[in-house]
Motif scaffolding. Structure first.
Motif, PDB file in Angstrom:
ATOM      1  N   VAL A 297     -84.816 -94.516  58.780  1.00 35.38           N
ATOM      2  CA  VAL A 297     -83.674 -94.241  59.666  1.00 35.38           C
ATOM      3  C   VAL A 297     -83.925 -94.939  60.997  1.00 35.38           C
ATOM      4  O   VAL A 297     -85.002 -94.801  61.587  1.00 35.38           O
ATOM      5  N   ASN A 298     -82.936 -95.689  61.465  1.00 27.96           N
ATOM      6  CA  ASN A 298     -83.082 -96.471  62.684  1.00 27.96           C
ATOM      7  C   ASN A 298     -81.964 -96.181  63.672  1.00 27.96           C
ATOM      8  O   ASN A 298     -80.887 -95.711  63.292  1.00 27.96           O
ATOM      9  N   ARG A 299     -82.239 -96.482  64.942  1.00 26.77           N
ATOM     10  CA  ARG A 299     -81.233 -96.267  65.979  1.00 26.77           C
ATOM     11  C   ARG A 299     -79.943 -97.023  65.666  1.00 26.77           C
ATOM     12  O   ARG A 299     -78.844 -96.562  65.965  1.00 26.77           O
TER      13      ARG A 299
ATOM     14  N   GLY B  83     -78.169 -98.395  56.528  1.00 29.40           N
ATOM     15  CA  GLY B  83     -79.510 -98.515  55.971  1.00 29.40           C
ATOM     16  C   GLY B  83     -80.081 -99.909  56.089  1.00 29.40           C
ATOM     17  O   GLY B  83     -79.674-100.812  55.365  1.00 29.40           O
ATOM     18  N   LEU B  84     -81.038-100.100  57.004  1.00 33.45           N
ATOM     19  CA  LEU B  84     -81.583-101.415  57.328  1.00 33.45           C
ATOM     20  C   LEU B  84     -82.934-101.697  56.688  1.00 33.45           C
ATOM     21  O   LEU B  84     -83.475-102.796  56.856  1.00 33.45           O
TER      22      LEU B  84
ATOM     23  N   ALA C 191     -80.877 -85.987  59.523  1.00 36.05           N
ATOM     24  CA  ALA C 191     -81.785 -87.022  60.034  1.00 36.05           C
ATOM     25  C   ALA C 191     -81.239 -87.636  61.319  1.00 36.05           C
ATOM     26  O   ALA C 191     -81.985 -87.864  62.282  1.00 36.05           O
ATOM     27  N   HIS C 192     -79.939 -87.890  61.350  1.00 36.26           N
ATOM     28  CA  HIS C 192     -79.338 -88.459  62.559  1.00 36.26           C
ATOM     29  C   HIS C 192     -79.411 -87.481  63.722  1.00 36.26           C
ATOM     30  O   HIS C 192     -79.685 -87.867  64.867  1.00 36.26           O
ATOM     31  N   GLU C 193     -79.157 -86.216  63.443  1.00 37.58           N
ATOM     32  CA  GLU C 193     -79.235 -85.209  64.499  1.00 37.58           C
ATOM     33  C   GLU C 193     -80.643 -85.128  65.076  1.00 37.58           C
ATOM     34  O   GLU C 193     -80.826 -85.012  66.296  1.00 37.58           O
ATOM     35  N   LEU C 194     -81.631 -85.211  64.206  1.00 36.73           N
ATOM     36  CA  LEU C 194     -83.020 -85.152  64.653  1.00 36.73           C
ATOM     37  C   LEU C 194     -83.360 -86.366  65.523  1.00 36.73           C
ATOM     38  O   LEU C 194     -83.986 -86.231  66.577  1.00 36.73           O
ATOM     39  N   LEU C 195     -82.936 -87.558  65.106  1.00 37.60           N
ATOM     40  CA  LEU C 195     -83.225 -88.750  65.894  1.00 37.60           C
ATOM     41  C   LEU C 195     -82.519 -88.692  67.242  1.00 37.60           C
ATOM     42  O   LEU C 195     -83.108 -89.027  68.289  1.00 37.60           O
ATOM     43  N   GLU C 196     -81.280 -88.233  67.248  1.00 36.78           N
ATOM     44  CA  GLU C 196     -80.528 -88.157  68.505  1.00 36.78           C
ATOM     45  C   GLU C 196     -81.083 -87.086  69.448  1.00 36.78           C
ATOM     46  O   GLU C 196     -80.914 -87.190  70.660  1.00 36.78           O
ATOM     47  N   SER C 197     -81.745 -86.089  68.908  1.00 31.38           N
ATOM     48  CA  SER C 197     -82.279 -85.009  69.750  1.00 31.38           C
ATOM     49  C   SER C 197     -83.413 -85.470  70.649  1.00 31.38           C
ATOM     50  O   SER C 197     -83.688 -84.857  71.684  1.00 31.38           O
TER      51      SER C 197
END
Length: 326
Positions: free
Chosen positions: A39-41, A62-63, A305-311
């Protein structure tokens, strides 16, 4: 097959696990059954509508991905169905199957957990290509912003492996994590970090800056450069338009450059993949670089996963894993 789709640009509530057609590999491509996805920015920016895929590329996010080759397209050699591979992608890995150019496949590093490796492809390709671009070398000092994130966690270790001195910014509670990765100085980004950088370098400044922040840090970054210093911007988390006193840059004989990996020509990305295999995989195999912290989330739960990265609470990399129950 099923894939993560986005109903319309916006928040994580727009994410769906939905049926979509299974892609077919074209000439020079392979079809891969997904095992794990980093998962990437850039995925978050794409979900928000700020980072669309290049023309002709699937709008599935997905990169980078790990999986097993299911089918070869025409003209592919050196690979076979059943091979486990890593892939550097322009998109498509948030799905049960993805298509990848064969020249953008990488071998799994010897002795490394393949799922751990799934979160290393994009960061390794980004860091290596950009440190090559600004010619970071042994004995120099590099400032790495965001030292506790996926890019930063890898960049600290790779810079130390090169022989550089590392100064990094991170939150105070993540300082010990960055120190454990090898950072020589960790500066609280919530403080006035610019004078702290100058103190850490005895007012000389840093030779290289790896910047993920963008406009907000532009002027301070330039002031922190040493004479002949080089800065490369790889992210725009805090704005795209800034002001710059060109006299400061001129007097330092400094260089500012900016790059993006996703839209590079295929031959350049292939060369970067080979460079990663050449210089990074041996450092992983001998333990010089550790994969770092990794948080695993089920593939179909990309919203979490996105919520965790943004947190901002996570350290290291978040990886979506097919068939993972948590």
């Amino acid at each position: 097959m099923h894939a993560i789709t986005v109903a319309e640009p916006g928040g994580t509530d727009q994410i769906r696990w939905a049926p979509v057609p299974t892609p077919e590999p074209g000439p020079g491509e392979v079809l891969v059954r997904t095992q794990a996805v980093g998962v990437n920015r850039g995925d978050i920016l794409q979900r928000q509508g700020h980072y669309p895929p290049p023309a002709g590329v699937t709008d599935v996010m997905g990169l980078e991905g790990l999986g097993v080759i299911e089918k070869l397209g025409g003209g592919v050699s050196g690979h076979a169905a059943g091979d486990q591979v890593l892939a550097l992608l322009a998109g498509g890995a948030y799905a049960e199957y993805f298509v990848a150019p064969a020249e953008h496949l990488l071998a799994v590093p010897p002795g490394i957990d393949p799922i751990k490796a799934a979160g290393l492809v994009e960061v390794a390709a980004t860091v290596v290509s950009n440190f090559d671009r600004v010619r970071l070398s042994a004995g120099e000092t590099v400032l790495i912003h965001g030292g506790a994130g996926g890019i930063g966690s890898f960049a600290i270790q790779y810079a130390k492996a090169i022989g550089a001195r590392v100064v990094t910014t991170a939150s105070r509670k993540k300082a010990s994590y960055c120190k454990g990765l090898g950072a020589d100085e960790v500066i609280d980004y919530a403080s006035d970090w610019e004078p702290a950088v100058m103190v850490a370098t005895a007012d000389r400044g840093v030779d290289v800056i790896l910047d993920i922040i963008g406009a907000k840090y532009l002027e301070a970054n330039v002031r922190c450069l040493a004479t002949e210093g080089r800065m490369v911007t790889i992210g725009l988390q805090k704005g795209v338009k800034g002001t710059l006193n060109l006299a400061v840059l001129l007097n330092k004989r400094g260089t500012i450059t900016a790059t993006s990996l996703r839209g590079r020509p295929a031959d350049q990305k292939a060369a970067i993949c080979r460079r990663v295999e050449e210089v990074v995989w041996p450092l992983l195999a001998d333990g010089t670089i550790e994969p770092g912290n990794q948080t695993r989330v089920p593939l179909e739960d990309a919203a979490r996963a996105h919520e965790l990265l943004e947190s901002g609470e996570n350290t290291g990399k978040i990886v979506l894993v097919a068939g993972y129950s948590g």
